[in-house]
Design an enzyme around this catalytic site. Structure first.
Site, short mmCIF file in Angstrom:
data_model
loop_
_atom_site.label_atom_id
_atom_site.label_comp_id
_atom_site.label_asym_id
_atom_site.label_seq_id
_atom_site.Cartn_x
_atom_site.Cartn_y
_atom_site.Cartn_z
N HIS A 49 -12.79 -11.12 -17.15
CA HIS A 49 -14.17 -10.64 -17.02
C HIS A 49 -14.19 -9.15 -17.34
O HIS A 49 -13.15 -8.50 -17.42
CB HIS A 49 -14.72 -10.90 -15.60
CG HIS A 49 -14.01 -10.17 -14.51
ND1 HIS A 49 -13.17 -10.79 -13.61
CD2 HIS A 49 -14.01 -8.86 -14.17
CE1 HIS A 49 -12.69 -9.90 -12.77
NE2 HIS A 49 -13.19 -8.72 -13.08
P1 TYD Z 1 -12.58 -12.22 -9.02
O1 TYD Z 1 -13.06 -10.83 -9.17
O2 TYD Z 1 -13.11 -13.25 -9.98
O3 TYD Z 1 -10.98 -12.26 -9.07
P2 TYD Z 1 -9.90 -11.82 -10.21
O4 TYD Z 1 -10.59 -10.95 -11.20
O5 TYD Z 1 -8.84 -11.10 -9.46
O6 TYD Z 1 -9.35 -13.07 -10.82
O7 TYD Z 1 -12.87 -12.68 -7.52
C1 TYD Z 1 -12.34 -13.87 -6.97
C2 TYD Z 1 -13.27 -14.34 -5.85
O8 TYD Z 1 -13.33 -13.38 -4.78
C3 TYD Z 1 -14.69 -14.57 -6.33
O9 TYD Z 1 -15.17 -15.74 -5.68
C4 TYD Z 1 -15.45 -13.37 -5.82
C5 TYD Z 1 -14.68 -12.96 -4.58
N1 TYD Z 1 -14.70 -11.51 -4.34
C6 TYD Z 1 -15.42 -10.97 -3.29
O10 TYD Z 1 -16.07 -11.70 -2.51
N2 TYD Z 1 -15.40 -9.63 -3.09
C7 TYD Z 1 -14.71 -8.79 -3.90
O11 TYD Z 1 -14.71 -7.55 -3.70
C8 TYD Z 1 -13.97 -9.34 -5.01
C9 TYD Z 1 -13.19 -8.49 -5.94
C10 TYD Z 1 -14.00 -10.71 -5.19
#
Ligand code: TYD
Length: 132
Positions: A49
């Site tokens: 992303h």
């Molecule tokens: P995501 O940012 O997609 O993870 P990565 O980029 O590390 O693969 O986040 C994973 C999950 O955690 C998603 O359901 C959103 C949640 N989340 C929060 O609730 N708060 C946060 O600050 C972050 C970063 C993620």
């Protein structure tokens, strides 16, 4: 600028080492949120992303991993394996991270509270938005 590697000042002696981070000369923004990631299998690819406005500094506090950054024109891979360094990622940068060592712990310092509306989770949408 797609990224910057920040070198943090270490306050260390024979008792161990300490790094303190706060907004100022050594750190580019006011920290509003901290999260950390561990227990990730070696070949998993996380991220996939971009953020529209969020700025982040990524610190691999233990172990190692690779960040692949993409601004729509070029891609770079940054290997993180040193807790004295921080990877600064500005907005509008597509990121994927992988090659996690078993002991990898990634701490992320973020400039804003969590907001799903700031995420671009589709690569084609990312390319369209940065071209606009
Ligand atoms: P995501 O940012 O997609 O993870 P990565 O980029 O590390 O693969 O986040 C994973 C999950 O955690 C998603 O359901 C959103 C949640 N989340 C929060 O609730 N708060 C946060 O600050 C972050 C970063 C993620």
């Amino acid at each position: 600028m797609m990224y910057a590697l920040l070198n943090f000042r270490v306050r260390g002696n024979h008792d161990g080492k300490l790094i303190a981070l706060e907004k100022g000369d050594d750190f580019p923004f006011e920290i509003k949120r901290v999260y950390y990631i561990w227990d990730t299998a070696h070949d998993v690819v996380r991220g996939k992303h971009a953020h529209r406005n969020l700025e982040q500094v990524i610190i691999c506090t233990s172990g190692s991993c690779d960040f692949i950054l993409d601004n729509g024109q070029e891609k770079v891979t940054v290997h993180l394996d040193n807790p004295t360094q921080g990877l600064y990622i500005p907005g509008n940068t597509w990121r994927e991270f992988t090659n996690f060592s078993a002991d990898c712990v990634i701490m992320v310092l973020a400039s804003e509270h969590y907001a799903e509306s700031d995420y671009i989770r589709d690569y084609d949408t990312f390319l369209k938005e940065i071209a606009a």
